[in-house]
Design an enzyme around this catalytic site. Structure first.
Site, PDB file in Angstrom:
ATOM      1  N   GLU A   1     -16.569  -1.804  -3.508  1.00 49.12           N
ATOM      2  CA  GLU A   1     -17.206  -2.478  -2.374  1.00 49.12           C
ATOM      3  C   GLU A   1     -16.210  -2.718  -1.235  1.00 49.12           C
ATOM      4  O   GLU A   1     -15.036  -2.989  -1.470  1.00 49.12           O
ATOM      5  CB  GLU A   1     -17.763  -3.842  -2.809  1.00 49.12           C
ATOM      6  CG  GLU A   1     -18.972  -3.782  -3.695  1.00 49.12           C
ATOM      7  CD  GLU A   1     -19.493  -5.180  -4.036  1.00 49.12           C
ATOM      8  OE1 GLU A   1     -19.010  -6.160  -3.431  1.00 49.12           O
ATOM      9  OE2 GLU A   1     -20.366  -5.275  -4.912  1.00 49.12           O
TER      10      GLU A   1
ATOM     11  N   CYS B   1     -12.944  -6.529   4.634  1.00 48.08           N
ATOM     12  CA  CYS B   1     -12.459  -6.946   3.324  1.00 48.08           C
ATOM     13  C   CYS B   1     -12.405  -5.719   2.426  1.00 48.08           C
ATOM     14  O   CYS B   1     -13.432  -5.059   2.223  1.00 48.08           O
ATOM     15  CB  CYS B   1     -13.383  -8.000   2.732  1.00 48.08           C
ATOM     16  SG  CYS B   1     -12.884  -8.554   1.077  1.00 48.08           S
TER      17      CYS B   1
ATOM     18  N   CYS C   1     -11.922  -5.574 -12.378  1.00 47.00           N
ATOM     19  CA  CYS C   1     -10.899  -6.623 -12.300  1.00 47.00           C
ATOM     20  C   CYS C   1     -10.654  -7.219 -13.678  1.00 47.00           C
ATOM     21  O   CYS C   1     -11.597  -7.494 -14.418  1.00 47.00           O
ATOM     22  CB  CYS C   1     -11.362  -7.715 -11.329  1.00 47.00           C
ATOM     23  SG  CYS C   1     -10.153  -9.032 -11.074  1.00 47.00           S
TER      24      CYS C   1
ATOM     25  N   CYS D   1     -11.982 -14.418 -13.730  1.00 43.14           N
ATOM     26  CA  CYS D   1     -12.446 -15.722 -13.272  1.00 43.14           C
ATOM     27  C   CYS D   1     -13.896 -15.913 -13.723  1.00 43.14           C
ATOM     28  O   CYS D   1     -14.724 -15.028 -13.527  1.00 43.14           O
ATOM     29  CB  CYS D   1     -12.343 -15.823 -11.752  1.00 43.14           C
ATOM     30  SG  CYS D   1     -10.654 -15.639 -11.139  1.00 43.14           S
TER      31      CYS D   1
ATOM     32  N   CYS E   1     -16.938 -15.327 -11.190  1.00 42.97           N
ATOM     33  CA  CYS E   1     -16.852 -14.226 -10.230  1.00 42.97           C
ATOM     34  C   CYS E   1     -17.582 -12.971 -10.701  1.00 42.97           C
ATOM     35  O   CYS E   1     -17.443 -12.557 -11.856  1.00 42.97           O
ATOM     36  CB  CYS E   1     -15.380 -13.907  -9.968  1.00 42.97           C
ATOM     37  SG  CYS E   1     -15.127 -12.605  -8.752  1.00 42.97           S
TER      38      CYS E   1
ATOM     39  N   GLY F   1     -10.620  -6.786  -7.558  1.00 43.94           N
ATOM     40  CA  GLY F   1      -9.286  -6.511  -8.087  1.00 43.94           C
ATOM     41  C   GLY F   1      -8.251  -7.522  -7.641  1.00 43.94           C
ATOM     42  O   GLY F   1      -8.479  -8.332  -6.729  1.00 43.94           O
ATOM     43  N   GLU F   2      -7.099  -7.479  -8.293  1.00 45.28           N
ATOM     44  CA  GLU F   2      -5.948  -8.323  -7.961  1.00 45.28           C
ATOM     45  C   GLU F   2      -4.917  -7.453  -7.242  1.00 45.28           C
ATOM     46  O   GLU F   2      -4.308  -6.569  -7.841  1.00 45.28           O
ATOM     47  CB  GLU F   2      -5.353  -8.926  -9.237  1.00 45.28           C
ATOM     48  CG  GLU F   2      -3.964  -9.514  -9.103  1.00 45.28           C
ATOM     49  CD  GLU F   2      -3.827 -10.579  -8.032  1.00 45.28           C
ATOM     50  OE1 GLU F   2      -2.961 -10.403  -7.145  1.00 45.28           O
ATOM     51  OE2 GLU F   2      -4.560 -11.585  -8.082  1.00 45.28           O
TER      52      GLU F   2
ATOM     53  N   SER G   1      -4.819 -11.678  -0.621  1.00 43.03           N
ATOM     54  CA  SER G   1      -5.202 -12.793  -1.487  1.00 43.03           C
ATOM     55  C   SER G   1      -4.839 -12.495  -2.933  1.00 43.03           C
ATOM     56  O   SER G   1      -5.120 -11.413  -3.440  1.00 43.03           O
ATOM     57  CB  SER G   1      -6.715 -13.030  -1.382  1.00 43.03           C
ATOM     58  OG  SER G   1      -7.118 -14.061  -2.259  1.00 43.03           O
TER      59      SER G   1
ATOM     60  N   SER H   1      -5.930 -17.896  -4.311  1.00 43.19           N
ATOM     61  CA  SER H   1      -7.189 -18.373  -4.884  1.00 43.19           C
ATOM     62  C   SER H   1      -6.843 -19.442  -5.914  1.00 43.19           C
ATOM     63  O   SER H   1      -6.481 -19.124  -7.040  1.00 43.19           O
ATOM     64  CB  SER H   1      -7.946 -17.213  -5.542  1.00 43.19           C
ATOM     65  OG  SER H   1      -8.364 -16.275  -4.577  1.00 43.19           O
ATOM     66  N   ILE H   2      -6.950 -20.684  -5.505  1.00 44.30           N
ATOM     67  CA  ILE H   2      -6.491 -21.775  -6.380  1.00 44.30           C
ATOM     68  C   ILE H   2      -7.643 -22.381  -7.184  1.00 44.30           C
ATOM     69  O   ILE H   2      -7.551 -22.517  -8.401  1.00 44.30           O
ATOM     70  CB  ILE H   2      -5.715 -22.841  -5.566  1.00 44.30           C
ATOM     71  CG1 ILE H   2      -5.051 -23.833  -6.514  1.00 44.30           C
ATOM     72  CG2 ILE H   2      -6.590 -23.519  -4.530  1.00 44.30           C
ATOM     73  CD1 ILE H   2      -4.008 -24.714  -5.837  1.00 44.30           C
ATOM     74  N   HIS H   3      -8.723 -22.780  -6.529  1.00 46.70           N
ATOM     75  CA  HIS H   3     -10.002 -23.161  -7.133  1.00 46.70           C
ATOM     76  C   HIS H   3      -9.976 -24.388  -8.047  1.00 46.70           C
ATOM     77  O   HIS H   3     -11.037 -24.832  -8.494  1.00 46.70           O
ATOM     78  CB  HIS H   3     -10.623 -21.981  -7.881  1.00 46.70           C
ATOM     79  CG  HIS H   3     -10.794 -20.747  -7.057  1.00 46.70           C
ATOM     80  ND1 HIS H   3     -11.259 -20.784  -5.758  1.00 46.70           N
ATOM     81  CD2 HIS H   3     -10.539 -19.437  -7.333  1.00 46.70           C
ATOM     82  CE1 HIS H   3     -11.296 -19.554  -5.270  1.00 46.70           C
ATOM     83  NE2 HIS H   3     -10.860 -18.724  -6.196  1.00 46.70           N
TER      84      HIS H   3
ATOM     85  N   ASN I   1     -21.488 -18.663  -4.024  1.00 50.00           N
ATOM     86  CA  ASN I   1     -22.635 -17.767  -4.034  1.00 50.00           C
ATOM     87  C   ASN I   1     -23.032 -17.528  -5.483  1.00 50.00           C
ATOM     88  O   ASN I   1     -22.290 -16.872  -6.216  1.00 50.00           O
ATOM     89  CB  ASN I   1     -22.292 -16.428  -3.361  1.00 50.00           C
ATOM     90  CG  ASN I   1     -22.269 -16.532  -1.855  1.00 50.00           C
ATOM     91  OD1 ASN I   1     -23.184 -17.063  -1.251  1.00 50.00           O
ATOM     92  ND2 ASN I   1     -21.204 -16.022  -1.243  1.00 50.00           N
TER      93      ASN I   1
ATOM     94  N   CYS J   1     -18.710 -11.186  -3.963  1.00 42.08           N
ATOM     95  CA  CYS J   1     -17.906  -9.993  -4.183  1.00 42.08           C
ATOM     96  C   CYS J   1     -18.190  -9.412  -5.569  1.00 42.08           C
ATOM     97  O   CYS J   1     -18.121 -10.119  -6.574  1.00 42.08           O
ATOM     98  CB  CYS J   1     -16.422 -10.344  -4.065  1.00 42.08           C
ATOM     99  SG  CYS J   1     -15.335  -8.935  -4.238  1.00 42.08           S
TER     100      CYS J   1
END
Length: 353
Positions: A91, A104, A111, A115, A118, A163-164, A195, A218-220, A296, A340
């Site tokens: 994407e 983006c 991935c 998470c 996600c 992905g990371e 990110s 990305s701490i969350h 989302n 995403c």
């Protein structure tokens, strides 16, 4: 499979020319055709001699993907689902802002970060994208803008797709150097943000690079217990290690870092978590910005839901009262598959059904 020509930095293309017995100035000609004139075949490079065009065509490809699905939102956001040469799907998203056109990009097929909220991690990583495949996402979006005829160009990039990025470090860096090159797309380093979910070695290595690219974490969650529950990467790299790496990045770059924080109803959106986050960032608040992101919902992660407007407002107010710069992210593409990885997951389900 031939290598994507977009994966070569200008210096690497010059070296390839030298290895083929070609004069180095030929690299500038090819670069101009690729990124200024944006041709789709080597045969269109009219001032490049026929023999060199044949060599380029033998060694490289310009096209490694096709558009499988294109969704356009009422707000102008466009989500592309690209099918790669090996059949995999990725994407890419184009977003329109007052300051320009932002894209983006994705760096991996799937991935492994896992998470729990996600959609990107619904399908495990099958491979890294090459630098060329990452650059080509930008080129395809630019082609879409060119077709609109308004003279718009991609001006900003966020490496926040599937992905990371730091798990695909070398290809990420080649991508950044290609899109940043002033003789090509010329997208300023300060208009690019990478990110990470918190790969400590990657953050430290990135801090030592000569590019002034922005970093987002990305701490969350503001504590290890909660962060480990929703982000399994925290087991390998707990917050203490991550924040030490962030401090190292700040000491080297002295550039503001964005902390991405997805608000999950009754999970991480209480005033207590806001207070903990403020304490965590207190010694670096002058170089910190917290991006509060309304969740989302993802069908496969139905245990999570979006925080209420009241909870979001209270969280933001708490941070600001403690001197933390923050804001609630402007939502885009909410009438299409906004999260995403959602579009990719849906398409794969269709393909196998």
């Amino acid at each position: 499979m031939k290598q994507s020509v977009y994966g070569l930095t200008f210096e690497q293309l010059q070296q390839w020319m030298a290895d083929q017995g070609q004069q180095k100035f030929r690299a500038a000609q090819v670069w101009d055709w690729l990124y200024k004139k944006r041709v789709k075949s080597f045969d269109e490079m009219k001032n490049v001699n026929k023999d060199l065009r044949a060599l380029l065509d033998e060694a490289f490809t310009i096209k490694t993907m096709d558009i499988a699905v294109k969704q356009e939102s009422n707000d102008g956001t466009v989500k592309f689902l690209f099918r790669l040469a090996d059949g995999n799907l990725i994407e890419t998203v184009l977003m329109h802002f007052s300051y320009g056109q932002s894209v983006c990009v994705t760096t991996q097929v799937g991935c492994n970060i896992g998470c729990s909220f996600c959609a990107s991690g619904l399908l495990r990583k099958s491979r890294d994208l090459s630098a060329g495949e990452i650059v080509e996402q930008i080129m395809n979006v630019q082609e879409h803008l060119d077709a609109l005829g308004g003279g718009e160009r991609v001006s900003n990039i966020v490496v926040m797709g599937i992905g990371e990025p730091f798990d695909n470090y070398d290809n990420l860096m080649n991508f950044l150097r290609v899109v940043n090159d002033g003789n090509g797309l010329g997208i300023g380093a300060r208009h690019i943000t990478v990110s990470t979910s918190g790969l400590v070695k990657g953050i430290r290595k990135f801090a030592d690079e000569d590019l002034q690219v922005n970093l987002a974490l990305s701490i969350h969650a503001p504590n290890n217990e909660l962060r480990t529950k929703i982000m399994k990467i925290n087991k390998a790299f707990p917050l203490e290690q991550v924040m030490d790496a962030i401090d190292y990045f700040l000491s080297k770059k002295n550039r503001r870092i964005t902390f991405e924080y997805i608000l999950l109803s009754d999970v991480n959106d209480h005033v207590e978590e806001a207070q903990q986050l403020a304490r965590l960032l207190q010694n670096k608040k002058h170089l910190s910005y917290v991006n509060l992101i309304p969740y989302n919902p993802v069908e496969e992660h139905d245990r999570y839901s979006r925080s209420t407007p009241e909870a979001i407002a209270a969280f933001e107010k708490t941070l600001k009262s403690r001197g933390i710069q923050c804001g609630v992210r402007l939502e885009q593409g909410t009438d299409i598959d906004a999260a995403c990885g959602q579009l990719r997951s849906k398409q794969i389900k269709k393909d196998v059904s």
